[in-house]
Design a protein around this motif. Sequence first.
Motif, PDB file in Angstrom:
ATOM      1  N   ALA A 132       0.839  -1.196   0.000  1.00  0.00           N
ATOM      2  CA  ALA A 132       0.000   0.000   0.000  1.00  0.00           C
ATOM      3  C   ALA A 132       0.873   1.245   0.000  1.00  0.00           C
ATOM      4  O   ALA A 132       1.927   1.256   0.623  1.00  0.00           O
ATOM      5  CB  ALA A 132      -0.912   0.007   1.226  1.00  0.00           C
ATOM      6  N   ALA A 158      -5.125   4.880   3.306  1.00  0.00           N
ATOM      7  CA  ALA A 158      -6.386   4.570   2.613  1.00  0.00           C
ATOM      8  C   ALA A 158      -6.244   3.297   1.774  1.00  0.00           C
ATOM      9  O   ALA A 158      -7.134   2.439   1.784  1.00  0.00           O
ATOM     10  CB  ALA A 158      -6.820   5.744   1.745  1.00  0.00           C
ATOM     11  N   GLU A 159      -5.148   3.172   1.064  1.00  0.00           N
ATOM     12  CA  GLU A 159      -4.912   1.976   0.250  1.00  0.00           C
ATOM     13  C   GLU A 159      -4.716   0.749   1.147  1.00  0.00           C
ATOM     14  O   GLU A 159      -5.119  -0.357   0.799  1.00  0.00           O
ATOM     15  CB  GLU A 159      -3.691   2.200  -0.647  1.00  0.00           C
ATOM     16  CG  GLU A 159      -3.633   1.274  -1.826  1.00  0.00           C
ATOM     17  CD  GLU A 159      -2.544   1.672  -2.806  1.00  0.00           C
ATOM     18  OE1 GLU A 159      -1.458   1.044  -2.763  1.00  0.00           O
ATOM     19  OE2 GLU A 159      -2.775   2.605  -3.604  1.00  0.00           O
ATOM     20  N   VAL A 189      -6.236   0.316   4.059  1.00  0.00           N
ATOM     21  CA  VAL A 189      -7.591  -0.041   4.482  1.00  0.00           C
ATOM     22  C   VAL A 189      -8.299  -0.793   3.351  1.00  0.00           C
ATOM     23  O   VAL A 189      -8.973  -1.799   3.593  1.00  0.00           O
ATOM     24  CB  VAL A 189      -8.387   1.209   4.915  1.00  0.00           C
ATOM     25  CG1 VAL A 189      -9.859   0.880   5.131  1.00  0.00           C
ATOM     26  CG2 VAL A 189      -7.785   1.809   6.173  1.00  0.00           C
ATOM     27  N   ASP A 190      -8.122  -0.347   2.119  1.00  0.00           N
ATOM     28  CA  ASP A 190      -8.707  -1.061   0.974  1.00  0.00           C
ATOM     29  C   ASP A 190      -8.181  -2.488   0.903  1.00  0.00           C
ATOM     30  O   ASP A 190      -8.934  -3.425   0.629  1.00  0.00           O
ATOM     31  CB  ASP A 190      -8.378  -0.342  -0.341  1.00  0.00           C
ATOM     32  CG  ASP A 190      -9.111   0.975  -0.499  1.00  0.00           C
ATOM     33  OD1 ASP A 190     -10.100   1.212   0.237  1.00  0.00           O
ATOM     34  OD2 ASP A 190      -8.688   1.782  -1.355  1.00  0.00           O
ATOM     35  N   GLY A 191      -6.886  -2.659   1.147  1.00  0.00           N
ATOM     36  CA  GLY A 191      -6.286  -3.989   1.126  1.00  0.00           C
ATOM     37  C   GLY A 191      -6.839  -4.888   2.215  1.00  0.00           C
ATOM     38  O   GLY A 191      -7.124  -6.070   1.988  1.00  0.00           O
ATOM     39  N   ASP A 222      -9.787  -4.560   3.601  1.00  0.00           N
ATOM     40  CA  ASP A 222     -11.176  -4.835   3.251  1.00  0.00           C
ATOM     41  C   ASP A 222     -11.275  -5.878   2.130  1.00  0.00           C
ATOM     42  O   ASP A 222     -12.223  -6.662   2.103  1.00  0.00           O
ATOM     43  CB  ASP A 222     -11.884  -3.544   2.852  1.00  0.00           C
ATOM     44  CG  ASP A 222     -13.386  -3.702   2.842  1.00  0.00           C
ATOM     45  OD1 ASP A 222     -13.963  -3.923   3.931  1.00  0.00           O
ATOM     46  OD2 ASP A 222     -13.994  -3.614   1.754  1.00  0.00           O
ATOM     47  N   ALA A 223     -10.299  -5.899   1.229  1.00  0.00           N
ATOM     48  CA  ALA A 223     -10.298  -6.916   0.164  1.00  0.00           C
ATOM     49  C   ALA A 223     -10.064  -8.308   0.761  1.00  0.00           C
ATOM     50  O   ALA A 223     -10.646  -9.293   0.297  1.00  0.00           O
ATOM     51  CB  ALA A 223      -9.222  -6.591  -0.870  1.00  0.00           C
ATOM     52  N   ARG A 240     -13.298  -2.306   6.373  1.00  0.00           N
ATOM     53  CA  ARG A 240     -13.312  -0.853   6.144  1.00  0.00           C
ATOM     54  C   ARG A 240     -14.332  -0.173   7.064  1.00  0.00           C
ATOM     55  O   ARG A 240     -14.045   0.852   7.668  1.00  0.00           O
ATOM     56  CB  ARG A 240     -13.619  -0.528   4.691  1.00  0.00           C
ATOM     57  CG  ARG A 240     -13.661   0.971   4.417  1.00  0.00           C
ATOM     58  CD  ARG A 240     -14.050   1.334   2.991  1.00  0.00           C
ATOM     59  NE  ARG A 240     -13.035   0.914   2.041  1.00  0.00           N
ATOM     60  CZ  ARG A 240     -13.179  -0.097   1.178  1.00  0.00           C
ATOM     61  NH1 ARG A 240     -14.290  -0.801   1.147  1.00  0.00           N
ATOM     62  NH2 ARG A 240     -12.219  -0.417   0.347  1.00  0.00           N
ATOM     63  N   CYS A 281     -13.219   2.826   9.337  1.00  0.00           N
ATOM     64  CA  CYS A 281     -13.512   4.164   8.792  1.00  0.00           C
ATOM     65  C   CYS A 281     -14.989   4.501   8.911  1.00  0.00           C
ATOM     66  O   CYS A 281     -15.845   3.617   8.859  1.00  0.00           O
ATOM     67  CB  CYS A 281     -13.110   4.232   7.319  1.00  0.00           C
ATOM     68  SG  CYS A 281     -11.359   3.983   7.044  1.00  0.00           S
TER      69      CYS A 281
END
Length: 101
Positions: free
Chosen positions: A39, A43-44, A46-48, A50-51, A57, A61
């Motif tokens: 990442a 933010a990236e 958190v995306d990782g 969540d994936a 997420r 957040c």
Amino acid sequence: MTAISEASRKRARAPVVVRLPAHLVVLFPGADRLVPLVARDVAEMVDGLDALWPGMRERLCDETPAIRRHINVFVDGRRAKLATPLAAGADVFVITAISGG
């Protein structure tokens, strides 16, 4: 060919280590407390997460989006926001607030 700054190179897609609290991990079957992720910023990251574990997420957040009020993220010992960049090898701690009376 454009020159790439040292800071940009360090923020290249390289793994960081994310440390999650035990009481968050138990909510996501198969989740680990130590998670290596690629990442460039929080933010990236958190995306990782969540994936890997859908719903993570929403735990980290709010809808604005920002890190939730009772969640703290520290990158190499400094409090971070979603826009905080992550250098290669960064140590990221996700900590939940503990309250009592």
